[in-house]
Design an enzyme around this catalytic site. Structure first.
Site, PDB file in Angstrom:
ATOM      1  N   LYS A 112       0.911  -1.158   0.081  1.00 53.22           N
ATOM      2  CA  LYS A 112       0.206   0.097  -0.064  1.00 53.22           C
ATOM      3  C   LYS A 112       0.947   1.299   0.160  1.00 53.22           C
ATOM      4  O   LYS A 112       0.362   2.193  -0.815  1.00 53.22           O
ATOM      5  CB  LYS A 112      -0.922  -0.217   1.264  1.00 53.22           C
ATOM      6  CG  LYS A 112      -2.082  -1.033   1.109  1.00 53.22           C
ATOM      7  CD  LYS A 112      -3.335  -0.984   2.028  1.00 53.22           C
ATOM      8  CE  LYS A 112      -4.145  -2.125   1.662  1.00 53.22           C
ATOM      9  NZ  LYS A 112      -5.501  -2.244   2.234  1.00 53.22           N
ATOM     10  N   LYS A 195      -6.047 -11.660  -5.758  1.00 55.35           N
ATOM     11  CA  LYS A 195      -7.229 -11.667  -4.890  1.00 55.35           C
ATOM     12  C   LYS A 195      -8.307 -10.755  -5.141  1.00 55.35           C
ATOM     13  O   LYS A 195      -7.978  -9.377  -5.707  1.00 55.35           O
ATOM     14  CB  LYS A 195      -6.669 -11.587  -3.451  1.00 55.35           C
ATOM     15  CG  LYS A 195      -6.439 -10.080  -2.793  1.00 55.35           C
ATOM     16  CD  LYS A 195      -6.523 -10.129  -1.184  1.00 55.35           C
ATOM     17  CE  LYS A 195      -6.118  -8.615  -1.014  1.00 55.35           C
ATOM     18  NZ  LYS A 195      -6.519  -8.171   0.405  1.00 55.35           N
ATOM     19  N   LYS A 198     -11.032  -4.638  -2.733  1.00 54.01           N
ATOM     20  CA  LYS A 198     -11.652  -3.562  -3.088  1.00 54.01           C
ATOM     21  C   LYS A 198     -10.914  -2.294  -3.486  1.00 54.01           C
ATOM     22  O   LYS A 198     -11.287  -1.719  -4.543  1.00 54.01           O
ATOM     23  CB  LYS A 198     -12.590  -2.853  -1.623  1.00 54.01           C
ATOM     24  CG  LYS A 198     -11.480  -2.375  -0.659  1.00 54.01           C
ATOM     25  CD  LYS A 198     -12.068  -2.023   0.479  1.00 54.01           C
ATOM     26  CE  LYS A 198     -11.208  -1.639   1.730  1.00 54.01           C
ATOM     27  NZ  LYS A 198     -10.963  -2.741   2.556  1.00 54.01           N
TER      28      LYS A 198
END
Ligand code: AQP
Length: 332
Positions: A112, A195, A198
């Site tokens: 991230k 995966k 969102k």
């Protein structure tokens, strides 16, 4: 009864199928065998920028979805993380026991932070897994139902529990991850090698539980598969078909072998069409339940307040032992 703790972030308008099959599906089941603590982790949500109004709305919608999935507030403590200040209080103590390098090795942070740029990534994003450890340890949880992507964070929680126990005397239960192998990682419908997520999935790659069921059905029907014909579970060679079989099996309770033989000689189109129907049958009544909880916000807020009160009873007990063990002077 052994204890369970888990949480979910209110960072999207809806939970997705990966959240549900990877983790949330276990939450109601564990109520039969465990003392359960379930929360909407709003403190974790602000590690990335949030619009205040949207965050508040999503926190309630998340709680309503948990109720709609079968979390029973009479059997579980269902609450919002920021209502229990002991999480952040314990987190500070654990941060002081965590190595800088150790935190820096967390792959979710690295991914991230790389996306946001190191200068823009917050310190909160860096210490996120330590707060997660505090969430778990403050309830003396034995088990934590999560998807595979959380395994490394769970390992950090275990290490911190052991480190504290070693340094200050046995205080924490060392928690075990509760990861259901078959559904531990649900893949993106458009790129079944990554995966479902969102933040990373394309709109057609992710099924949101609160989305229009017709749209979700269409996404299943247009899921990426390979050029072959055979419906067999072979994740290496047939990632897309295997992902659909996993989802189908989890939603119906039918084994993958049973599905393979039921679809022998049939085409991918048949499998997708049937799975789309199965999904709609699951989603439609779920959405009705969620809407009914959202129709009475005052009652929903009361449920969450009750849950927080129950949670605080346990959390405050752990925190006072911790404060004592590390040598803080008790207030008189
Ligand atoms: N694809 C997945 N398969 C299985 N389990 C999954 N989980 C998430 N994606 C999958 C599990 O869902 C729970 C809630 O996780 P969260 O609130 O921390 O959400 P997340 O992990 O941030 O969800 P995303 O979609 O993966 O978000 P981004 O894109 O921000 O990383 C957890 O138990 C998680 O394992």
């Amino acid at each position: 009864r052994p204890r369970v703790l888990s949480g979910i972030q209110p960072t999207a308008d809806s939970f997705h199928l990966g959240n549900y099959l990877g983790a949330l599906r276990q939450w109601p089941k564990l109520q039969d065998t465990h003392e359960t603590f379930y929360m909407v982790v709003d403190l974790h949500a602000i590690t990335v920028e949030q619009d205040p109004k949207v965050l508040r709305e999503r926190t309630r919608v998340s709680a309503a979805q948990l109720l709609g999935l079968g979390v029973d507030p009479d059997r579980s403590a269902l609450f919002v993380q920021s209502h229990v200040p002991e999480h952040t209080q314990l987190s500070w103590v654990l941060e002081c026991l965590t190595g800088f390098g150790e935190a820096g090795r967390m792959t979710q942070f690295k991914d991230k932070a790389a996306k946001q740029g190191t200068d823009r990534a917050s310190v909160g994003l860096f210490t996120y897994p330590v707060l997660q450890a505090a969430d778990i340890l403050v309830y003396q949880a034995d088990a934590v139902p999560v998807g595979e992507d959380q395994r490394q964070h769970l390992e950090l929680s275990r290490n911190l529990a052991q480190r504290f126990n070693h340094r200050f005397g046995k205080t924490f239960i060392v928690p075990e991850p509760h990861i259901v192998k078959d559904t531990a990682k649900i893949f993106d419908l458009q790129d079944p090698t990554v995966k479902m997520s969102k933040s990373a999935s394309s709109p057609n790659g992710i099924v949101e539980l609160l989305d229009d069921p017709k749209r979700s059905a269409k996404k299943i029907r247009s899921a990426v598969t390979d050029t072959g014909r055979e419906i067999v579970f072979a994740p290496e060679q047939k990632a897309g078909v295997s992902n659909l079989l996993t989802i189908y099996s989890a939603l119906t309770g039918r084994s993958v072998e049973d599905l393979e033989s039921a679809y022998a000689g049939k085409g991918y189109g048949d499998l997708k069409k049937d799975l789309a129907e199965v999904l709609v049958e699951f989603i439609t009544p779920f959405q009705e339940r969620v809407n009914s909880y959202l129709d009475d916000i005052a009652e929903l807020d009361k449920v969450l307040a009750r849950g927080a009160e129950r949670a605080r009873q346990v959390a405050s007990r752990t925190l006072s032992v911790v404060y004592d063990r590390i040598g803080f002077l008790p207030p008189v």
